[in-house]
Enzyme design. Structure first.
Site, short mmCIF file in Angstrom:
data_model
loop_
_atom_site.label_atom_id
_atom_site.label_comp_id
_atom_site.label_asym_id
_atom_site.label_seq_id
_atom_site.Cartn_x
_atom_site.Cartn_y
_atom_site.Cartn_z
N TYR A 53 0.82 -1.22 0.00
CA TYR A 53 0.00 0.00 0.00
C TYR A 53 0.85 1.27 0.00
O TYR A 53 0.40 2.30 -0.49
CB TYR A 53 -1.03 -0.04 1.15
N ARG A 56 1.18 1.86 -3.61
CA ARG A 56 -0.07 2.41 -4.16
C ARG A 56 -0.17 3.91 -3.81
O ARG A 56 -0.52 4.74 -4.63
CB ARG A 56 -1.31 1.71 -3.57
N GLN A 86 -15.15 2.37 -5.99
CA GLN A 86 -14.40 1.24 -5.42
C GLN A 86 -12.93 1.64 -5.29
O GLN A 86 -12.13 0.89 -4.76
CB GLN A 86 -14.51 0.02 -6.34
N ASN A 87 -12.60 2.82 -5.81
CA ASN A 87 -11.18 3.22 -5.84
C ASN A 87 -10.73 3.77 -4.50
O ASN A 87 -11.49 4.42 -3.78
CB ASN A 87 -10.96 4.27 -6.93
N ASP A 89 -8.07 5.78 -4.36
CA ASP A 89 -7.41 7.08 -4.58
C ASP A 89 -8.38 8.22 -4.28
O ASP A 89 -9.58 8.00 -4.10
CB ASP A 89 -6.85 7.17 -6.01
N HIS A 104 -14.21 0.78 -0.74
CA HIS A 104 -13.08 -0.08 -0.38
C HIS A 104 -11.98 0.64 0.39
O HIS A 104 -10.85 0.17 0.44
CB HIS A 104 -12.52 -0.74 -1.65
N GLY A 170 -15.76 2.14 -15.79
CA GLY A 170 -14.45 1.51 -15.57
C GLY A 170 -14.39 0.48 -14.47
O GLY A 170 -13.43 0.47 -13.69
N THR A 171 -15.38 -0.39 -14.43
CA THR A 171 -15.31 -1.49 -13.46
C THR A 171 -15.76 -2.78 -14.12
O THR A 171 -16.70 -2.78 -14.91
CB THR A 171 -16.14 -1.21 -12.19
N SER A 172 -15.08 -3.86 -13.76
CA SER A 172 -15.44 -5.17 -14.32
C SER A 172 -16.63 -5.77 -13.57
O SER A 172 -17.09 -6.85 -13.92
CB SER A 172 -14.24 -6.12 -14.24
P1 OAD Z 1 -10.93 -4.24 -12.56
O1 OAD Z 1 -9.46 -4.26 -12.81
O2 OAD Z 1 -11.60 -5.52 -12.21
O3 OAD Z 1 -11.68 -3.66 -13.83
C1 OAD Z 1 -11.22 -2.49 -14.44
C2 OAD Z 1 -12.16 -2.12 -15.56
O4 OAD Z 1 -11.70 -0.91 -16.10
C3 OAD Z 1 -12.22 -3.15 -16.71
O5 OAD Z 1 -13.56 -3.42 -17.05
C4 OAD Z 1 -11.48 -2.43 -17.83
O6 OAD Z 1 -11.99 -2.76 -19.13
C5 OAD Z 1 -11.77 -0.99 -17.51
N1 OAD Z 1 -10.82 0.01 -18.06
C6 OAD Z 1 -9.51 -0.12 -18.35
N2 OAD Z 1 -9.02 1.04 -18.83
C7 OAD Z 1 -10.04 1.93 -18.82
C8 OAD Z 1 -10.19 3.31 -19.19
N3 OAD Z 1 -9.16 4.02 -19.65
N4 OAD Z 1 -11.41 3.88 -19.06
C9 OAD Z 1 -12.47 3.18 -18.59
N5 OAD Z 1 -12.39 1.88 -18.23
C10 OAD Z 1 -11.21 1.27 -18.34
O7 OAD Z 1 -11.19 -3.12 -11.44
P2 OAD Z 1 -12.47 -2.89 -10.51
O8 OAD Z 1 -13.70 -3.35 -11.19
O9 OAD Z 1 -12.39 -1.50 -10.02
O10 OAD Z 1 -10.82 -4.21 -4.46
O11 OAD Z 1 -12.12 -3.88 -9.33
C11 OAD Z 1 -12.94 -3.93 -8.21
C12 OAD Z 1 -12.16 -4.23 -6.96
O12 OAD Z 1 -11.34 -5.38 -7.18
C13 OAD Z 1 -11.18 -3.16 -6.56
O13 OAD Z 1 -11.77 -2.11 -5.83
C14 OAD Z 1 -10.19 -3.91 -5.72
C15 OAD Z 1 -10.02 -5.12 -6.59
O14 OAD Z 1 -9.62 -6.28 -5.99
C16 OAD Z 1 -10.10 -4.45 -3.36
O15 OAD Z 1 -8.88 -4.41 -3.35
C17 OAD Z 1 -10.95 -4.75 -2.17
#
Ligand code: OAD
Length: 227
Positions: A53, A56, A86-87, A89, A104, A170-172
């Site tokens: 961290y 990070r 979920q970020n 930052d 988170h 921007g989240t999966s």
């Molecule tokens: P992920 O890494 O799972 O997903 C990131 C998403 O961002 C994907 O769908 C990418 O296609 C998309 N992406 C990449 N570049 C991008 C851009 N320039 N603009 C828009 N989208 C873009 O990340 P999260 O879904 O945030 O939790 O992950 C959720 C949680 O899993 C995090 O908060 C963290 C992680 O483990 C903990 O650590 C508790």
């Protein structure tokens, strides 16, 4: 005022230079979650967790809000805006958004490992072994690890339930309970999902898909909503 609720993930900050988790070369490709982001990891090797961290935090301190963060802050001129992220930052806040919920945790804060109500702002990148809270226990990062409760979800759900417009960026949508928030969006709300990747098998069938990076898709949508 119409209510806009925005759910963001790591892709939101990708163009600020912060890595996502599950894309190729993402954080979870180069680090094992179980070594750095669980309560077990903390008990086994707290110094390793602090270092992860610290890295990070260093990167977040060097990063700047991107065009998408700045565009979302502008929405407040016309709408009641809540961002649920979920970020870890603080780029939404630095861009000027005033209602941000961190599901988170926040990397620029530390908390007591015996009393979760004791949370401290950090004034630099480094947390060390031996840094203690006022009760004398080791400070840990103010982060929600896998296997821990997500207390802010209780605050987030009713906000999503009241939305006129929901924008997911921007989240999966692979980590719960955060991913489940989309299910609380009212049926009549306008819904958008902005991400360059196709998302399959998730419950966003009634979302308008904008297959763009945040830096392109978000300013365009904001302009449309503000008009
Ligand atoms: P992920 O890494 O799972 O997903 C990131 C998403 O961002 C994907 O769908 C990418 O296609 C998309 N992406 C990449 N570049 C991008 C851009 N320039 N603009 C828009 N989208 C873009 O990340 P999260 O879904 O945030 O939790 O992950 C959720 C949680 O899993 C995090 O908060 C963290 C992680 O483990 C903990 O650590 C508790």
């Amino acid at each position: 005022m119409k209510r806009i609720v925005i759910l963001t993930g790591a892709g939101m900050s990708a163009e600020s230079g912060l890595k996502t988790f599950r894309d190729s070369d993402g954080l979870w490709e180069n680090h094992n979650v179980y070594d750095v982001a669980t309560p077990d990891a903390w008990h086994r090797d707290p110094a390793l967790v602090l270092n992860f961290y610290n890295d990070r935090r260093k990167q977040v301190l060097e990063a700047k809000p991107n065009k998408a963060h700045l565009a979302l802050a502008k929405l407040e001129e016309k709408y009641d805006v809540n961002i649920i992220t979920q970020n870890i930052d603080d780029l939404h806040e630095r861009a000027g958004s005033t209602h941000v919920i961190h599901l988170h945790g926040e990397v620029n804060k530390a908390r007591s490992s015996v009393d979760p109500t004791l949370v401290y702002e950090l004034d630099n990148w480094e947390m060390k072994m031996g840094d203690t809270c006022e009760k004398g226990s080791q400070l840990r990062p103010h982060i929600v690890w896998f296997g821990e409760a997500v207390p802010m979800i209780e605050k987030a759900i009713p906000i999503v339930e009241m939305a006129d417009v929901v924008i997911v960026i921007g989240t999966s949508l692979s980590v719960y309970p955060a991913a489940g928030l989309v299910n609380y969006a009212p049926p009549f709300a306008e819904k958008y999902y902005i991400d360059p990747k196709e998302l399959e098998g998730k419950n966003i069938y009634d979302f308008k898909i904008i297959k763009e990076k945040a830096g392109v898709g978000v300013p365009d949508l904001v302009e449309q909503l503000i008009k």
